[in-house]
Design a protein around this motif. Sequence first.
Motif, PDB file in Angstrom:
ATOM      1  N   CYS A 198      -9.553   9.450  -7.540  1.00  0.00           N
ATOM      2  CA  CYS A 198      -8.150   9.726  -6.897  1.00  0.00           C
ATOM      3  C   CYS A 198      -8.663  10.381  -5.434  1.00  0.00           C
ATOM      4  O   CYS A 198      -7.909   9.722  -4.524  1.00  0.00           O
ATOM      5  CB  CYS A 198      -7.569  10.807  -7.675  1.00  0.00           C
ATOM      6  N   ALA A 199      -9.267  11.055  -5.382  1.00  0.00           N
ATOM      7  CA  ALA A 199      -9.722  11.797  -3.807  1.00  0.00           C
ATOM      8  C   ALA A 199     -10.634  10.570  -3.203  1.00  0.00           C
ATOM      9  O   ALA A 199      -9.917  10.616  -1.875  1.00  0.00           O
ATOM     10  CB  ALA A 199     -10.786  12.721  -4.172  1.00  0.00           C
ATOM     11  N   GLU A 200     -11.153   9.612  -3.499  1.00  0.00           N
ATOM     12  CA  GLU A 200     -11.623   8.672  -2.716  1.00  0.00           C
ATOM     13  C   GLU A 200     -10.652   7.648  -2.248  1.00  0.00           C
ATOM     14  O   GLU A 200     -10.371   7.144  -1.284  1.00  0.00           O
ATOM     15  CB  GLU A 200     -12.661   7.847  -3.532  1.00  0.00           C
ATOM     16  N   GLN A 201      -9.338   7.459  -3.308  1.00  0.00           N
ATOM     17  CA  GLN A 201      -8.414   6.529  -2.881  1.00  0.00           C
ATOM     18  C   GLN A 201      -7.591   7.166  -1.977  1.00  0.00           C
ATOM     19  O   GLN A 201      -6.973   6.402  -0.811  1.00  0.00           O
ATOM     20  CB  GLN A 201      -7.529   6.152  -4.247  1.00  0.00           C
ATOM     21  N   PHE A 202      -7.289   8.748  -1.883  1.00  0.00           N
ATOM     22  CA  PHE A 202      -6.410   9.145  -0.901  1.00  0.00           C
ATOM     23  C   PHE A 202      -7.091   9.095   0.365  1.00  0.00           C
ATOM     24  O   PHE A 202      -6.545   8.891   1.310  1.00  0.00           O
ATOM     25  CB  PHE A 202      -6.280  10.677  -1.570  1.00  0.00           C
ATOM     26  N   ASP A 210       0.782  -0.958   0.103  1.00  0.00           N
ATOM     27  CA  ASP A 210       0.107   0.021  -0.174  1.00  0.00           C
ATOM     28  C   ASP A 210       0.809   1.142   0.091  1.00  0.00           C
ATOM     29  O   ASP A 210       1.639   1.300   0.897  1.00  0.00           O
ATOM     30  CB  ASP A 210      -0.899   0.153   1.287  1.00  0.00           C
ATOM     31  N   CYS A 211       0.814   1.782  -1.014  1.00  0.00           N
ATOM     32  CA  CYS A 211       1.791   3.117  -1.020  1.00  0.00           C
ATOM     33  C   CYS A 211       0.538   4.206  -1.429  1.00  0.00           C
ATOM     34  O   CYS A 211      -0.589   4.293  -1.900  1.00  0.00           O
ATOM     35  CB  CYS A 211       2.669   3.170  -2.182  1.00  0.00           C
ATOM     36  N   TRP A 240      -7.093   7.344   5.893  1.00  0.00           N
ATOM     37  CA  TRP A 240      -7.923   6.670   6.929  1.00  0.00           C
ATOM     38  C   TRP A 240      -6.984   5.107   7.274  1.00  0.00           C
ATOM     39  O   TRP A 240      -6.908   5.014   8.546  1.00  0.00           O
ATOM     40  CB  TRP A 240      -9.201   6.313   6.578  1.00  0.00           C
ATOM     41  N   GLU A 241      -6.787   4.356   6.335  1.00  0.00           N
ATOM     42  CA  GLU A 241      -6.013   3.153   6.480  1.00  0.00           C
ATOM     43  C   GLU A 241      -4.586   3.518   7.352  1.00  0.00           C
ATOM     44  O   GLU A 241      -4.217   2.392   8.165  1.00  0.00           O
ATOM     45  CB  GLU A 241      -5.961   2.211   5.350  1.00  0.00           C
ATOM     46  N   HIS A 242      -3.959   4.447   7.129  1.00  0.00           N
ATOM     47  CA  HIS A 242      -2.529   4.455   7.448  1.00  0.00           C
ATOM     48  C   HIS A 242      -2.469   5.390   8.715  1.00  0.00           C
ATOM     49  O   HIS A 242      -1.352   5.364   9.422  1.00  0.00           O
ATOM     50  CB  HIS A 242      -1.602   5.041   6.307  1.00  0.00           C
ATOM     51  N   TYR A 243      -3.377   6.173   8.584  1.00  0.00           N
ATOM     52  CA  TYR A 243      -3.025   7.401   9.680  1.00  0.00           C
ATOM     53  C   TYR A 243      -4.461   7.692  10.770  1.00  0.00           C
ATOM     54  O   TYR A 243      -4.198   8.383  11.752  1.00  0.00           O
ATOM     55  CB  TYR A 243      -2.695   8.978   9.256  1.00  0.00           C
TER      56      TYR A 243
END
Length: 147
Positions: A126-130, A16-17, A135-138
């Motif tokens: 793009c916005a939804e992926q970001f 996941d990047c 949410w997943e990482h932070y």
Amino acid sequence: MGVIIHPLSVQNIKQDCMPTISPRMERLFKEFLSRYHEWRSYQKREIAWLTATMLMGLTNLATWASIPSAWAINILLFLLFLGVLHYYLSIKQKVTHLYINVHILYLHFLGKLEVGFCEHPGNCQCAEQFKKYVWEHYRISFYEDKL
């Protein structure tokens, strides 16, 4: 009964990047993250100093109630309580100031996500992926307008 062990197939799982964003948006996000982490660390300090202030105040009251003739100890504890209270209030003021800065950056970034996040000509995710990545990482939600 025996235990049967099946070998697990090892698949190449994509790491996941962070989704690709413009350099300007990346700088804005890094600034937001640094201020967000600073705010969270000061919040933890605030809770610790609030606890210390409460314990110091309770100790001071207990000493006044149990040993009323020990004026020197009582006054010393009271002065110590005032010092701890003063430091707690300065930390609380810093937390409030940092929250305002983080909240302004959060709303600014949220607006960028809503309006102009990427330069793709058509509809994109793009916005939804970001938002999902953040949410997943932070564990910071950009799905609503509050931290």
